[in-house]
Design a protein around this motif. Structure first.
Motif, PDB file in Angstrom:
ATOM      1  N   UNK A  89       0.866  -0.997   0.302  1.00  0.00           N
ATOM      2  CA  UNK A  89      -0.290   0.193  -0.060  1.00  0.00           C
ATOM      3  C   UNK A  89       1.088   1.137  -0.370  1.00  0.00           C
ATOM      4  N   UNK A  90       1.894   1.035   0.078  1.00  0.00           N
ATOM      5  CA  UNK A  90       2.787   2.332   0.260  1.00  0.00           C
ATOM      6  C   UNK A  90       3.831   2.168  -1.155  1.00  0.00           C
ATOM      7  N   UNK A  91       3.822   3.668  -1.418  1.00  0.00           N
ATOM      8  CA  UNK A  91       4.656   3.936  -2.565  1.00  0.00           C
ATOM      9  C   UNK A  91       6.042   4.963  -2.076  1.00  0.00           C
ATOM     10  N   UNK A  92       7.298   4.233  -2.208  1.00  0.00           N
ATOM     11  CA  UNK A  92       8.171   4.914  -1.816  1.00  0.00           C
ATOM     12  C   UNK A  92       9.349   5.637  -2.947  1.00  0.00           C
ATOM     13  N   UNK A  93       9.934   7.106  -2.771  1.00  0.00           N
ATOM     14  CA  UNK A  93      10.509   7.149  -3.748  1.00  0.00           C
ATOM     15  C   UNK A  93      12.048   7.485  -3.724  1.00  0.00           C
ATOM     16  N   UNK A  94      12.770   8.212  -4.552  1.00  0.00           N
ATOM     17  CA  UNK A  94      14.602   7.984  -4.127  1.00  0.00           C
ATOM     18  C   UNK A  94      14.228   9.167  -5.739  1.00  0.00           C
ATOM     19  N   UNK A  95      15.952   9.939  -5.023  1.00  0.00           N
ATOM     20  CA  UNK A  95      16.418  10.699  -5.956  1.00  0.00           C
ATOM     21  C   UNK A  95      16.870   9.945  -7.027  1.00  0.00           C
ATOM     22  N   UNK A  96      16.626  10.154  -8.523  1.00  0.00           N
ATOM     23  CA  UNK A  96      16.828   9.545  -9.626  1.00  0.00           C
ATOM     24  C   UNK A  96      18.274  10.461 -10.355  1.00  0.00           C
ATOM     25  N   UNK A  97      18.502  11.611  -9.506  1.00  0.00           N
ATOM     26  CA  UNK A  97      19.692  12.418  -9.849  1.00  0.00           C
ATOM     27  C   UNK A  97      20.891  12.495  -8.509  1.00  0.00           C
ATOM     28  N   UNK A  98      21.159  11.590  -7.728  1.00  0.00           N
ATOM     29  CA  UNK A  98      22.038  11.965  -6.566  1.00  0.00           C
ATOM     30  C   UNK A  98      23.011  12.564  -7.064  1.00  0.00           C
ATOM     31  N   UNK A  99      23.231  13.040  -7.602  1.00  0.00           N
ATOM     32  CA  UNK A  99      24.360  14.069  -7.680  1.00  0.00           C
ATOM     33  C   UNK A  99      23.950  15.876  -7.473  1.00  0.00           C
ATOM     34  N   UNK A 100      22.678  15.664  -7.217  1.00  0.00           N
ATOM     35  CA  UNK A 100      21.874  17.057  -6.402  1.00  0.00           C
ATOM     36  C   UNK A 100      22.615  16.881  -5.380  1.00  0.00           C
ATOM     37  N   UNK A 101      23.304  16.404  -4.229  1.00  0.00           N
ATOM     38  CA  UNK A 101      23.600  16.333  -3.078  1.00  0.00           C
ATOM     39  C   UNK A 101      24.881  17.002  -3.102  1.00  0.00           C
ATOM     40  N   UNK A 102      25.382  17.147  -4.103  1.00  0.00           N
ATOM     41  CA  UNK A 102      26.567  18.054  -4.624  1.00  0.00           C
ATOM     42  C   UNK A 102      26.272  19.284  -5.274  1.00  0.00           C
ATOM     43  N   UNK A 103      25.422  19.669  -6.099  1.00  0.00           N
ATOM     44  CA  UNK A 103      24.234  20.722  -6.500  1.00  0.00           C
ATOM     45  C   UNK A 103      23.702  21.369  -5.083  1.00  0.00           C
ATOM     46  N   UNK A 104      23.390  21.282  -4.230  1.00  0.00           N
ATOM     47  CA  UNK A 104      23.167  21.455  -3.422  1.00  0.00           C
ATOM     48  C   UNK A 104      23.726  22.088  -2.073  1.00  0.00           C
ATOM     49  N   UNK A 105      25.253  21.048  -1.814  1.00  0.00           N
ATOM     50  CA  UNK A 105      25.953  21.190  -0.960  1.00  0.00           C
ATOM     51  C   UNK A 105      27.297  22.621  -1.497  1.00  0.00           C
ATOM     52  N   UNK A 106      27.001  22.454  -2.501  1.00  0.00           N
ATOM     53  CA  UNK A 106      27.961  23.733  -3.205  1.00  0.00           C
ATOM     54  C   UNK A 106      27.028  25.269  -2.960  1.00  0.00           C
ATOM     55  N   UNK A 107      25.684  25.077  -3.147  1.00  0.00           N
ATOM     56  CA  UNK A 107      25.147  26.011  -3.210  1.00  0.00           C
ATOM     57  C   UNK A 107      24.902  26.570  -2.230  1.00  0.00           C
ATOM     58  N   UNK A 108      24.563  25.739  -0.777  1.00  0.00           N
ATOM     59  CA  UNK A 108      24.753  25.807  -0.040  1.00  0.00           C
ATOM     60  C   UNK A 108      25.733  27.011   0.855  1.00  0.00           C
ATOM     61  N   UNK A 109      27.380  26.059   0.436  1.00  0.00           N
ATOM     62  CA  UNK A 109      28.519  26.686   0.378  1.00  0.00           C
ATOM     63  C   UNK A 109      28.511  28.031   0.206  1.00  0.00           C
ATOM     64  N   UNK A 110      28.423  28.569  -0.992  1.00  0.00           N
ATOM     65  CA  UNK A 110      28.275  29.886  -2.141  1.00  0.00           C
ATOM     66  C   UNK A 110      27.232  30.796  -1.635  1.00  0.00           C
ATOM     67  N   UNK A 111      26.083  30.071  -0.549  1.00  0.00           N
ATOM     68  CA  UNK A 111      25.323  31.598   0.274  1.00  0.00           C
ATOM     69  C   UNK A 111      25.540  31.195   1.523  1.00  0.00           C
ATOM     70  N   UNK A 112      26.340  30.595   2.564  1.00  0.00           N
ATOM     71  CA  UNK A 112      26.659  31.095   3.582  1.00  0.00           C
ATOM     72  C   UNK A 112      27.799  32.061   3.168  1.00  0.00           C
ATOM     73  N   UNK A 113      28.825  31.798   2.583  1.00  0.00           N
ATOM     74  CA  UNK A 113      29.878  32.677   1.831  1.00  0.00           C
ATOM     75  C   UNK A 113      29.479  34.060   1.938  1.00  0.00           C
ATOM     76  N   UNK A 114      27.952  34.705   1.220  1.00  0.00           N
ATOM     77  CA  UNK A 114      27.473  35.735   1.054  1.00  0.00           C
ATOM     78  C   UNK A 114      28.209  36.381   2.495  1.00  0.00           C
TER      79      UNK A 114
END
Length: 106
Positions: free
Chosen positions: A81-106
């Protein structure tokens, strides 16, 4: 100001590829969807976990997951009865990390 000595800029992507990529960025352009993507970075999750973790109602979560699925950001699998979701683009973790670092440096 000096004149540009570069030749014409060349884009290696087709219009179709750029439009698809723009769709992914548009799909990621909502805070609730970003929150769900971030939750999925730790691994697959049941819809009910995404709903409780985001504090939104089930219809809102389903709608946002549908947008992410349509743009290839997530994949889903039904188990019982349950639907499970997963990232199809695991590279998004690197994108998020990079962007968060950029935001923190502002």
């Amino acid at each position: 100001m000096s004149e540009c000595s570069c030749s014409e800029a060349v884009c290696s992507s087709t219009v179709r590829e750029v439009e698809a990529l723009a769709g992914v960025f548009k799909a990621l352009g909502h805070p609730v969807r970003l929150m769900m993507v971030e939750m999925l970075m730790d691994g697959e999750r049941c819809v009910c976990e995404l709903q409780s973790g985001s504090g939104r109602d089930m219809s809102t979560i389903s709608s946002h997951l549908n947008v992410l699925k349509q743009h290839g950001v997530v994949v889903c699998e039904q188990r019982g009865k349950n639907v499970y979701y997963a990232l199809a683009c695991p590279c998004l973790e690197n994108v998020f990390s990079c962007l968060k670092g950029s935001i923190a440096r502002r």
